[in-house]
Each structure stands twice: as structure tokens, then as C-alpha cells.
Enzyme design. Structure first.
Site, short mmCIF file in Angstrom:
data_model
loop_
_atom_site.label_atom_id
_atom_site.label_comp_id
_atom_site.label_asym_id
_atom_site.label_seq_id
_atom_site.Cartn_x
_atom_site.Cartn_y
_atom_site.Cartn_z
N HIS A 1 1.81 -25.59 9.18
CA HIS A 1 1.35 -26.71 10.02
C HIS A 1 2.16 -26.88 11.31
O HIS A 1 1.65 -27.32 12.33
CB HIS A 1 1.40 -28.01 9.21
CG HIS A 1 0.41 -29.03 9.65
ND1 HIS A 1 -0.13 -29.98 8.83
CD2 HIS A 1 -0.18 -29.25 10.85
CE1 HIS A 1 -0.97 -30.73 9.50
NE2 HIS A 1 -1.02 -30.31 10.73
N TYR B 1 -4.98 -34.85 6.00
CA TYR B 1 -6.20 -35.43 6.59
C TYR B 1 -7.01 -36.17 5.51
O TYR B 1 -7.96 -36.88 5.84
CB TYR B 1 -7.12 -34.37 7.21
CG TYR B 1 -6.54 -33.51 8.32
CD1 TYR B 1 -5.30 -33.77 8.89
CD2 TYR B 1 -7.26 -32.42 8.80
CE1 TYR B 1 -4.79 -32.96 9.89
CE2 TYR B 1 -6.76 -31.61 9.81
CZ TYR B 1 -5.52 -31.87 10.34
OH TYR B 1 -5.03 -31.06 11.34
N1 LIG Z 1 -2.57 -27.96 13.68
C1 LIG Z 1 -2.29 -29.19 14.03
O1 LIG Z 1 -1.13 -29.60 14.03
C2 LIG Z 1 -3.40 -30.09 14.45
C3 LIG Z 1 -3.11 -31.27 15.16
C4 LIG Z 1 -4.16 -32.08 15.56
C5 LIG Z 1 -5.47 -31.72 15.25
N2 LIG Z 1 -5.74 -30.58 14.55
C6 LIG Z 1 -7.13 -30.19 14.21
O2 LIG Z 1 -7.90 -30.15 15.40
C7 LIG Z 1 -9.03 -31.01 15.25
C8 LIG Z 1 -9.48 -31.59 16.57
O3 LIG Z 1 -8.49 -32.37 17.18
P1 LIG Z 1 -8.47 -33.97 17.20
O4 LIG Z 1 -9.20 -34.52 16.04
O5 LIG Z 1 -7.05 -34.34 17.39
O6 LIG Z 1 -9.19 -34.38 18.56
P2 LIG Z 1 -10.48 -33.92 19.42
O7 LIG Z 1 -11.32 -32.99 18.68
O8 LIG Z 1 -9.95 -33.54 20.76
O9 LIG Z 1 -11.22 -35.32 19.64
C9 LIG Z 1 -11.87 -36.01 18.62
C10 LIG Z 1 -12.43 -37.31 19.21
O10 LIG Z 1 -13.42 -36.98 20.19
C11 LIG Z 1 -14.62 -37.66 19.88
N3 LIG Z 1 -15.76 -36.79 20.23
C12 LIG Z 1 -16.21 -35.71 19.57
N4 LIG Z 1 -17.25 -35.16 20.22
C13 LIG Z 1 -17.47 -35.91 21.33
C14 LIG Z 1 -18.40 -35.85 22.38
N5 LIG Z 1 -19.31 -34.87 22.43
N6 LIG Z 1 -18.34 -36.79 23.35
C15 LIG Z 1 -17.41 -37.77 23.32
N7 LIG Z 1 -16.47 -37.88 22.33
C16 LIG Z 1 -16.50 -36.95 21.34
C17 LIG Z 1 -14.59 -37.91 18.38
O11 LIG Z 1 -15.42 -39.03 18.07
P3 LIG Z 1 -16.24 -39.19 16.65
O12 LIG Z 1 -15.37 -38.61 15.60
O13 LIG Z 1 -16.43 -40.66 16.53
O14 LIG Z 1 -17.52 -38.45 16.77
C18 LIG Z 1 -13.11 -38.19 18.18
O15 LIG Z 1 -12.79 -39.53 18.51
C19 LIG Z 1 -8.54 -32.06 14.23
O16 LIG Z 1 -9.58 -32.83 13.71
C20 LIG Z 1 -7.82 -31.16 13.26
O17 LIG Z 1 -8.76 -30.49 12.42
C21 LIG Z 1 -4.72 -29.76 14.16
#
Ligand SMILES: NC(=O)c1ccc[n+]([C@@H]2O[C@H](COP(=O)([O-])OP(=O)(O)OC[C@H]3O[C@@H](n4cnc5c(N)ncnc54)[C@H](OP(=O)(O)O)[C@@H]3O)[C@@H](O)[C@H]2O)c1
Length: 254
Positions: free
Chosen positions: A90, A36
Site C-alpha cells: 500500500h 476501504y
Molecule cells: N494506493 C493508494 O494509496 C490509493 C490512495 C487513494 C486512492 N486509491 C484508489 O484510487 C481510487 C480513486 O481515487 P479517489 O477515490 O481518491 O479519487 P478520484 O477517483 O479522483 O475521485 C472520486 C470522486 O470523484 C467523483 N466523480 C467520479 N466521477 C465523476 C465525474 N464523472 N464527474 C464529477 N465527479 C466525479 C466521485 O463521486 P461519486 O463517488 O459520488 O460518484 C468521487 O467523489 C480510490 O477509490 C482507490 O481505489 C489508492
């Protein structure tokens, strides 16, 4: 473990300020991974802030083709931290279930580099096999999880085995926030669709890790402790399940 965390995938712009802001709002859990590119910024935010290290919960990951012990040290060096609260594998490796990596994480924990250890995106039988081969099941399973894509069977399996489930992409990366059924329910509660998805996680006993760069998003996502979804609406959200994945597929499905 805090019941809600901040995801940091793609939080590469102004990571330090963004994480500091999240701490000010009350976030105490931060999820990261070397790929990341947010580790140095998170470490800096922790050192610059005035919260004691033990008030925070830092989740890091090692890759499935790495040496678990060495990769833990490499990531801690990048963060410039002495230990992580949770180190996760991961994803499952292409062959086997990663028992060697797991033994490396057990060693890291024995030496105080990790408080707890877990995995991401394993199938139930892979979790079982890991437990059989090493004598220990993960403390945490991090999986993609939202009303649109989840498995209550996996949740039940984890809870029956004392494994905490963390939800990644709990907001579907924004892809399903405009779903009509969800927006209608959100209107009923006077809340945003994102808040409903987070609340649904909390009421299932799952720890959501919504990523938010925007300050208003960060604020909104943590303002979820003053309302409750009814049992009926929880069931309605459960019924949205179509095994949707914002990434590619729900790898943990059997
Ligand atoms: N273990 C794994 O393999 C794995 C895989 C994927 C993700 N992850 C972890 O999980 C975390 C979360 O998943 P993700 O980043 O894939 O997606 P997510 O949290 O489902 O979505 C993030 C998106 O939603 C937007 N957002 C946030 N709050 C919002 C709200 N209140 N209203 C509207 N839109 C909103 C963000 O915009 P802004 O950023 O512009 O505010 C961003 O574009 C990751 O960041 C990572 O730490 C782990």
C-alpha cells in the site's frame, strides 16, 4: 490488464449493487484494499454476476507493516476469492523499502494467490533498491496522478523498467474539476472535465482508477474511447502540473 478500472475507496454504501452496475457498463478492473471496507461487497458482486472470474481483474493491497503473505490470504478470505490479479504494497514502510513484505508477495504469487505483484507511492530510488535487494522490480506502480499533480520523470522511469503505472485519485477527488483551463478544454471536445482527465491518463499509457458511486459518473468515466486529445492539448494538460495532491502530498517525488 484492463486499461481503466473502478476505484472503490468510500464506496461503502451499496458496494455490491454499485460494483455490479460497473460490471454491466463494461468495467473489468476493480481496485480495493482492506481499509476501504469494500472487499466483502466486491466478492459478492463477482459471485452474483455471470462474468467468469478470469474476465475480471481484482487489485488488492497489503499494509506496509503486515506480513505480505499472510495479509494476502486474509484479504482473499474477506473477498472469498481464490486469487487476486494484482497484490500491491500500500505504501513504502517508514524504514527500509519493504523487501520482507515483497518476499511475502513473491511467495503468494508462487502459490497462485496473486497473478502479479506491485507497490504504491514509492520513490524511484526506493523502487531501485527493492529491485536490488530482491532481484525483482514491481510489475505495477500505483501512484496519485493527474494533470495537476504528476511526474513525467517517474512515468519515464517506470516505462523504461517495464512497470505499468496505475493512477489513483485521477479525478483529484473532484477538487480541480472546475479549473477554468480544464473546463475550457473540455468544452472544446464536448466532453466533461472528468473525461478529459481520464483520456489524458490513457494517452500517457497510465491506467486510471476513477472512483464513482453515482451511476451517471460510472457511465461517463468509461465513455472515453471515442475521442482523442491532440498532442498539443496533451502538452497543455501536462503544463497544469503543480504537484497538486488531493491527499496530502505526492509521496513518490524524490
Ligand atoms: N494506493 C493508494 O494509496 C490509493 C490512495 C487513494 C486512492 N486509491 C484508489 O484510487 C481510487 C480513486 O481515487 P479517489 O477515490 O481518491 O479519487 P478520484 O477517483 O479522483 O475521485 C472520486 C470522486 O470523484 C467523483 N466523480 C467520479 N466521477 C465523476 C465525474 N464523472 N464527474 C464529477 N465527479 C466525479 C466521485 O463521486 P461519486 O463517488 O459520488 O460518484 C468521487 O467523489 C480510490 O477509490 C482507490 O481505489 C489508492
Amino acid at each position: 490488464m484492463p486499461v481503466l478500472g473502478l476505484g472503490t475507496w468510500m464506496l461503502t454504501s451499496h458496494t455490491v449493487e454499485s460494483v455490479q452496475h460497473a460490471f454491466e457498463l463494461g468495467y473489468r478492473l476493480v481496485d480495493t484494499s482492506a481499509d476501504y471496507l469494500t472487499q466483502p461487497g466486491i466478492g459478492r458482486a463477482i459471485r452474483r454476476g455471470d462474468l467468469p472470474r478470469d474476465a475480471l481483474f481484482v487489485v488488492i493491497k497489503v499494509e506496509e507493516d503486515e506480513d505480505g503473505y499472510a495479509a494476502t490470504i486474509k484479504n482473499l478470505d474477506e473477498l472469498r476469492l481464490a486469487y487476486a490479479d494484482l497484490v500491491l504494497v500500500h505504501r513504502p514502510p517508514k524504514k527500509g523499502v519493504g523487501d520482507d513484505i515483497w518476499r511475502g508477495l513473491m511467495r503468494a504469487r508462487e502459490e497462485g494467490l496473486a497473478r502479479d505483484i506491485g507497490v504504491c507511492s514509492y520513490k524511484a530510488r526506493q523502487l531501485e533498491q527493492l529491485g536490488e535487494l530482491t532481484g525483482e522490480l514491481p510489475a505495477v506502480h500505483q501512484i496519485e496522478w493527474s494533470p495537476f499533480g504528476h511526474s513525467l520523470d517517474m512515468l519515464n522511469f517506470c516505462h523504461a523498467n517495464d512497470i505499468v503505472v496505475q493512477a489513483y485519485s485521477p479525478l483529484t477527488r473532484g477538487k480541480r474539476l472546475a479549473d477554468g483551463r480544464l473546463t475550457e478544454l473540455a468544452r472544446k471536445y464536448g466532453r466533461s472535465p472528468a473525461q478529459l482527465l481520464i483520456r489524458w491518463n490513457l494517452q500517457h499509457g497510465v491506467v486510471p482508477l476513477p472512483k464513482a458511486y453515482r451511476e451517471d459518473h460510472q457511465r461517463e468515466n468509461i465513455a472515453v474511447f471515442d475521442f482523442e486529445l491532440t498532442e498539443q492539448d496533451m502538452a497543455a494538460l501536462d503544463s497544469f502540473n503543480e504537484h497538486f495532491s488531493a491527499l496530502e502530498k505526492l509521496d513518490y517525488l524524490a
